[in-house]
Design a protein around this motif. Structure first.
Motif, short mmCIF file in Angstrom:
data_model
loop_
_atom_site.label_atom_id
_atom_site.label_comp_id
_atom_site.label_asym_id
_atom_site.label_seq_id
_atom_site.Cartn_x
_atom_site.Cartn_y
_atom_site.Cartn_z
N ASN A 19 2.41 18.60 6.80
CA ASN A 19 1.25 17.71 6.98
C ASN A 19 0.62 17.75 8.40
O ASN A 19 -0.44 17.58 8.34
N PHE A 20 1.42 17.84 9.23
CA PHE A 20 0.89 17.84 10.80
C PHE A 20 0.41 19.00 11.29
O PHE A 20 -0.17 19.36 12.25
N ALA A 21 0.89 20.16 10.55
CA ALA A 21 0.51 21.53 11.09
C ALA A 21 -0.98 21.95 11.23
O ALA A 21 -1.31 22.20 12.23
N PRO A 22 -1.66 21.57 10.09
CA PRO A 22 -2.83 21.58 10.34
C PRO A 22 -3.69 20.96 11.53
O PRO A 22 -4.59 21.38 12.29
N LEU A 23 -3.19 19.78 11.99
CA LEU A 23 -3.86 18.96 13.10
C LEU A 23 -3.36 19.52 14.20
O LEU A 23 -4.08 19.57 15.08
N MET A 123 -11.87 15.14 6.45
CA MET A 123 -11.15 14.01 7.14
C MET A 123 -9.74 13.79 6.62
O MET A 123 -8.99 13.32 6.92
N THR A 124 -9.76 14.23 5.20
CA THR A 124 -8.45 14.26 4.73
C THR A 124 -7.28 14.65 5.48
O THR A 124 -6.04 14.04 5.40
N ALA A 125 -7.29 15.74 5.97
CA ALA A 125 -6.25 16.46 6.75
C ALA A 125 -5.80 15.64 7.87
O ALA A 125 -4.65 15.46 8.17
N GLY A 126 -6.62 14.78 8.41
CA GLY A 126 -6.36 13.70 9.45
C GLY A 126 -5.74 12.58 9.26
O GLY A 126 -5.13 12.19 9.79
N MET A 127 -6.24 12.36 8.00
CA MET A 127 -5.46 10.80 7.48
C MET A 127 -4.41 11.02 6.64
O MET A 127 -3.55 10.06 6.67
N SER A 149 -6.88 10.41 -10.11
CA SER A 149 -7.44 9.07 -9.95
C SER A 149 -8.63 9.33 -9.20
O SER A 149 -8.92 9.73 -8.28
N ALA A 150 -9.81 8.87 -10.18
CA ALA A 150 -11.27 8.97 -9.73
C ALA A 150 -11.39 7.96 -8.62
O ALA A 150 -12.14 8.31 -7.43
N ALA A 151 -10.89 6.86 -8.55
CA ALA A 151 -10.72 6.01 -7.42
C ALA A 151 -10.47 6.37 -6.19
O ALA A 151 -10.75 6.18 -4.87
N PHE A 152 -9.24 7.05 -6.28
CA PHE A 152 -8.39 7.62 -5.02
C PHE A 152 -9.23 8.86 -4.36
O PHE A 152 -9.59 8.62 -3.21
N ARG A 153 -10.04 9.57 -5.38
CA ARG A 153 -10.90 10.68 -4.58
C ARG A 153 -11.94 9.99 -4.00
O ARG A 153 -12.78 10.48 -3.19
N ARG A 154 -12.58 9.11 -4.84
CA ARG A 154 -13.87 8.21 -3.95
C ARG A 154 -13.58 7.79 -2.59
O ARG A 154 -14.29 8.00 -1.97
N ALA A 155 -12.24 6.95 -2.69
CA ALA A 155 -11.97 6.51 -1.33
C ALA A 155 -11.88 7.59 -0.19
O ALA A 155 -12.03 7.61 0.86
N GLU A 156 -11.30 8.79 -0.82
CA GLU A 156 -11.10 10.04 0.08
C GLU A 156 -12.42 10.50 0.64
O GLU A 156 -12.63 10.85 1.75
N ARG A 157 -13.62 10.42 -0.19
CA ARG A 157 -14.74 10.75 -0.06
C ARG A 157 -15.47 9.76 1.14
O ARG A 157 -16.19 10.21 2.05
N VAL A 158 -15.08 8.51 0.77
CA VAL A 158 -15.80 7.58 1.64
C VAL A 158 -15.26 7.50 2.93
O VAL A 158 -16.03 7.51 3.96
N PHE A 159 -13.80 7.74 3.25
CA PHE A 159 -13.26 7.95 4.53
C PHE A 159 -13.98 8.97 5.34
O PHE A 159 -14.27 8.92 6.48
#
Length: 241
Positions: A19-23, A123-127, A149-159
């Protein structure tokens, strides 16, 4: 018991690294190397930007050659460095020098918004590391939510959208300030604007996206744990006829 504990610990450790390798590789190494070259080794801004562009450039090329995909974070950092190199030629007008500092923010903001439009929120990679916390169960729950989950993917985009808009807004405010306020005022006020933008980004993205995603992730992880702990019904005894 001991073997399972060791195995689980190793799994969590491996998950943290993944998870932290890309950052680390795409953000920390280029940014850290820039300040190392500029402040510690005394290189010019141009030389420091040029040398710190090498890691993301290498990561981008390796990603295309080995994985047949473009590493978005590495490309973004590379683009930001290139913009910085081009802007480093700008000199003379103090107001233009102040305005050019916001070029990096605008480049990152535009890159983030483009990644959302392409369906791959950058920004998903940072969150993700902060929500998954290196836990294998949470990692699996994340994968299920991201795919189902559509709601999860929507929140991911919103972030990502929140951060893209915040960075572009910060850029606009600093450019306007550079040409409307006294230069001496904007020298220190630019840093204040950046700090306020960061705090605003954390608060808004947390309330609209990261918080809800954390709740969904916890619920999915607990549901999976409950399912795994559910007792298996014993087979009914067979009676001879």
């Amino acid at each position: 018991m001991t073997t399972n504990t060791v195995s689980e610990s190793q799994s969590q450790s491996q998950s943290k690294k993944q998870n932290f390798a890309p950052l680390i590789m795409d953000v920390a190494v280029p940014v850290g190397s820039y300040y190392l070259f500029k402040d510690a080794l005394g290189m010019s801004t141009f030389a420091a930007l040029a040398w710190s562009s090498v890691p993301p450039a290498v990561r981008t090329v390796l990603g295309v050659v080995k994985e047949r995909k473009v590493n978005a974070l590495a490309v973004l950092i590379l683009v930001v460095n290139v913009v910085g190199l081009l802007l480093s030629f700008v000199s003379g007008d103090p107001r233009l020098m102040l305005a050019k500092d916001s070029g990096v923010s605008s480049t990152i903001g535009i890159g983030i918004l483009v990644s959302v439009a392409l369906g791959k929120p950058m920004m998903t990679a940072g969150m993700k590391p902060w929500l998954v916390k290196g836990d294998a169960a949470r990692e699996a729950a994340w994968a299920r939510l991201q795919s189902g989950s559509a709601a999860f993917r929507r929140a991911e985009r919103v972030f990502s959208v929140v951060w893209g808009v915040v960075l572009l807004g910060e850029c606009v405010v600093r450019v306007v300030g550079a040409y409307t306020l006294p230069v001496d005022t904007m020298v220190w006020l630019g840093s204040v604007v950046l700090a306020v933008a960061m705090v605003l980004g954390f608060l808004v993205s947390g309330a609209l996206a990261a918080g809800p995603m954390a709740h969904m992730l916890a619920a999915e992880t607990n549901a999976d744990a409950d399912l795994g702990a559910a007792p298996v019904a014993a087979p009914a005894p067979a009676f001879a006829e």
